[in-house]
Design an enzyme around this catalytic site. Structure first.
Site, short mmCIF file in Angstrom:
data_model
loop_
_atom_site.label_atom_id
_atom_site.label_comp_id
_atom_site.label_asym_id
_atom_site.label_seq_id
_atom_site.Cartn_x
_atom_site.Cartn_y
_atom_site.Cartn_z
N HIS A 1 0.73 -1.17 -0.01
CA HIS A 1 -0.11 0.37 0.02
C HIS A 1 1.23 1.07 0.08
O HIS A 1 1.22 2.09 -0.75
CB HIS A 1 -0.98 0.19 0.96
CG HIS A 1 -2.07 1.29 1.23
ND1 HIS A 1 -3.49 1.42 0.65
CD2 HIS A 1 -1.48 2.19 1.56
CE1 HIS A 1 -3.68 2.06 1.08
NE2 HIS A 1 -3.07 3.46 1.82
N HIS B 1 3.70 6.11 -2.01
CA HIS B 1 3.51 7.40 -1.27
C HIS B 1 5.80 7.28 -1.87
O HIS B 1 5.96 8.29 -1.14
CB HIS B 1 3.60 7.47 -0.30
CG HIS B 1 2.25 7.99 0.72
ND1 HIS B 1 1.73 8.74 -0.03
CD2 HIS B 1 1.07 6.83 0.96
CE1 HIS B 1 0.17 8.68 0.11
NE2 HIS B 1 0.16 7.41 0.19
N LYS C 1 -5.07 9.78 -8.96
CA LYS C 1 -4.84 9.89 -6.86
C LYS C 1 -4.76 11.27 -7.09
O LYS C 1 -3.77 12.45 -7.94
CB LYS C 1 -2.95 9.55 -6.78
CG LYS C 1 -2.29 10.03 -5.81
CD LYS C 1 -2.99 8.73 -4.88
CE LYS C 1 -2.16 9.29 -3.13
NZ LYS C 1 -2.47 7.82 -2.23
#
Length: 393
Positions: free
Chosen positions: A259, A274, A326
């Site tokens: 994730h 990220h 995103k």
């Protein structure tokens, strides 16, 4: 012999060969790179166009429809000449924890965060890599592309080859199915790659400091205080980040590592994602379309607010990944993988979700909140990331 101690040399070589093959597909031939830090060596230049979105997952997320875009062949035909710019100054980073005060029970998370930053052997902008932030945009302006070019102008190939934590990290990135709802098939080879990565990051100063911090603060995991045994701490890291669980309420389709560092797609949106290395490599594959950066909110004293620029180590951005968007995502740029893993592990284990910290990055300050979402009662990482609140002097 411990779980992390029995990796054979052949397994390590497999990891290196895998990464070499993957980077060769992107036009990055590690065999042709001279060992010296050659300023004239042409690094890989990312091509343009692609697509993606935003979201920080919770346990009630549902699986999206599958897409064939994830298996599209790579087009690495574009290239350009690298002309290095003048190297930006950066304070020297120590690779030794012993040169910094050891954490104790009174050490605050703010102090530990800044120490991790000072310990990190991060890259130098305009020397090891270069980005082009281009124009800003509002997160709600969907479908508006404020950036005609890729975010990354270049990353020097030496960076990807000469750092074992980078090499072992890259070997993990293609071990996952992006869509939640699709069960992950974890092979023995992939388990060895996880262990190789954790072995390498635990050799670094940020992760050693992270371990010291957890011990000094008396932090517990699964009801037991974290031991000063490095082998046992690796077991904690393996469980936190690599244990599989269900994010869609069905099959085991996710992990904290996937994730946060790789990214997922759920409900037709990008979730997590990220890490700057993953962003760069996916941009190289024409799978990402960088849409522009999001300005941090202004401080009360707006006169001290600084503009986002190409030297910033933290960037809030909007992008598309294989046509999934995103909306808002914040990433550190140019930092090491071990810094991010150390920071998020410390925050997660010490229950510092939403902690406001101020990062001093060579005189420029960034007000941040470190966010952590837990799964399975805090046994696994659901998500970890930072929110950029302000950028000031």
């Amino acid at each position: 012999m411990g779980f992390f101690d029995d990796l054979k040399a052949a397994a390590i070589e497999k990891v290196k060969d895998k990464v070499k093959e993957e980077l060769a597909e992107l036009g990055i031939d590690l065999d042709e790179i001279d060992d010296a830090d050659d300023e004239d060596a042409p690094p890989d230049e990312p091509p343009t166009t692609a697509e993606g979105d935003d979201d920080e997952g919770r346990e009630d997320e549902k699986p999206p429809a599958a897409s064939s875009a994830w298996s599209t062949p790579l087009d690495m035909t574009s290239s350009s000449t690298y002309v290095p710019a003048a190297a930006a100054t950066k304070p020297p980073c120590s690779s030794s924890v012993s040169s910094f005060p050891s954490p104790d029970s009174s050490t605050t998370f703010q102090e530990a965060f800044q120490t991790l930053w000072d310990l990190d052997d991060r890259l130098t902008t305009n020397k090891d890599y270069k980005i082009d932030v281009q124009s800003s945009k509002k997160p709600y302006r969907k479908g508006v592309d404020a950036a005609n070019d890729p975010l990354f102008t270049y990353v020097k190939p030496q960076v990807l080859r000469n750092r074992p934590t980078f090499t072992t990290f890259i070997s993990l990135l293609n071990n996952y199915s992006a869509h939640t709802g699709e069960e992950e098939d974890v092979t023995e080879e992939e388990l060895q790659e996880n262990r190789a990565f954790l072995n390498e990051v635990m050799k670094t100063a940020p992760m050693k400091y992270c371990h010291q911090y957890c011990v000094a603060k008396g932090i517990s995991y699964r009801g037991n205080e974290i031991s000063d045994s490095e082998s046992q701490f690796k077991q904690v890291l393996n469980s936190l980040w690599f244990d599989m669980y269900s994010r869609s309420g069905g099959v085991r389709d996710s992990s904290g590592f996937e994730h946060v560092f790789v990214g997922e797609v759920k409900e037709e949106k990008v979730s997590g994602f990220h890490n700057w290395i993953q962003f760069y490599l996916e941009e190289k594959r024409n799978r990402i379309d960088y849409l522009g950066y999001i300005k941090p909110r202004c401080r009360d004293d707006s006169s001290t607010t600084l503009e986002t620029n190409d030297d910033d180590p933290i960037l809030t951005l909007q992008f598309e990944w294989n046509s999934y968007e995103k909306f808002v995502g914040t990433s550190f740029i140019g930092v090491t993988v071990e810094f991010e893993l150390a920071l998020y592990t410390m925050a997660f284990l010490s229950a510092e979700d939403g902690e406001l910290v101020t990062l001093d990055a060579s005189g420029e300050k960034f007000d941040l909140k470190v966010r952590c979402h837990k799964y399975n009662g805090g046994v696994n990482v659901g998500s970890c990331y930072v929110e950029a609140l302000a950028h000031h002097e």
